[in-house]
Design an enzyme around this catalytic site. Sequence first.
Site, PDB file in Angstrom:
ATOM      1  N   ASP A 102       0.848  -1.199   0.000  1.00 44.94           N
ATOM      2  CA  ASP A 102       0.000   0.000   0.000  1.00 44.94           C
ATOM      3  C   ASP A 102       0.879   1.244   0.000  1.00 44.94           C
ATOM      4  O   ASP A 102       2.037   1.200   0.421  1.00 44.94           O
ATOM      5  CB  ASP A 102      -0.885   0.028   1.256  1.00 44.94           C
ATOM      6  CG  ASP A 102      -1.875  -1.122   1.270  1.00 44.94           C
ATOM      7  OD1 ASP A 102      -2.174  -1.680   0.197  1.00 44.94           O
ATOM      8  OD2 ASP A 102      -2.336  -1.458   2.385  1.00 44.94           O
TER       9      ASP A 102
HETATM   10  N1  URA Z   1      -1.255  -5.923   3.848  1.00 48.75           N
HETATM   11  C1  URA Z   1      -1.747  -4.679   3.844  1.00 48.75           C
HETATM   12  O1  URA Z   1      -2.798  -4.421   4.403  1.00 48.75           O
HETATM   13  N2  URA Z   1      -1.060  -3.715   3.204  1.00 48.75           N
HETATM   14  C2  URA Z   1       0.109  -3.946   2.584  1.00 48.75           C
HETATM   15  O2  URA Z   1       0.715  -3.026   2.032  1.00 48.75           O
HETATM   16  C3  URA Z   1       0.620  -5.251   2.592  1.00 48.75           C
HETATM   17  C4  URA Z   1      -0.083  -6.223   3.233  1.00 48.75           C
END
Ligand code: URA
Length: 238
Positions: free
Chosen positions: A106
């Site tokens: 993310d």
């Molecule tokens: N899980 C998440 O919620 N975000 C990420 O970036 C990676 C794994």
Amino acid sequence: MGALVRLDKYLADMGAGTRSEVKEYIRKGRITVGGKVVKQPDLKLDISQAEVYFDSRCIEYEALEYYMLNKPAGVVSATTDKHCKTVVELIETGKNKDLFPVGRLDKDTEGLLLITNDGDLAHRLLSPKKHVPKTYYAHIKGKVDEEDVIVFHSGIKLEDDFTTLPARLVIKKAGEVSEVEVTIYEGKFHQVKRMFEAVGKEVLYLKRLSMGDLVLDENLILGGYRKLTEEELNRLKG
Ligand code: URA
């Protein structure tokens, strides 16, 4: 015999210049192949054997590249984006190598991201059948307890009815803000955040520490990157 690549593409791919710049260098006789000046930009070279020199600099063709990036927050896991800086733009090789990130973190997640142009390896690492483990370090709002550890271990039904594989949750510090490590074996969208949401908790900070055998080099500053070592690559390729 290796793949055949045109001389001008060979040079441009290796960062010697743009396609038109390298054509000019070739025209001016600055490029030798096997010790002889070559003036045809479309000459086909065997990339595994050609001895190419630009003035006195030897230019080897590296077809596949592998970088470990310590992704900072605020950068998107994509190759291009209209509004934000991308993880690929952080890798300044000067080469034209079609790099892409293996999977996504993310925008606000930090940590380990593999950047490569090896589609086969990416495919294997991301295959849902392979269950490649990914370990994250997280700060969680609220007190994470043994009940959560058990729930994570049993697999969690997310809001879209998807049930996760058993995940490993290790409590490093329990408190108003807890510190945990969590290992998951899939890579669903926002998976770690959604797993904590399912137990009524919120992820405040998330950082990926490892993917399969590849472990984030803690010497890398945020936004820093380096090539994978031979050993890391061999382990990753299995
Ligand atoms: N899980 C998440 O919620 N975000 C990420 O970036 C990676 C794994």
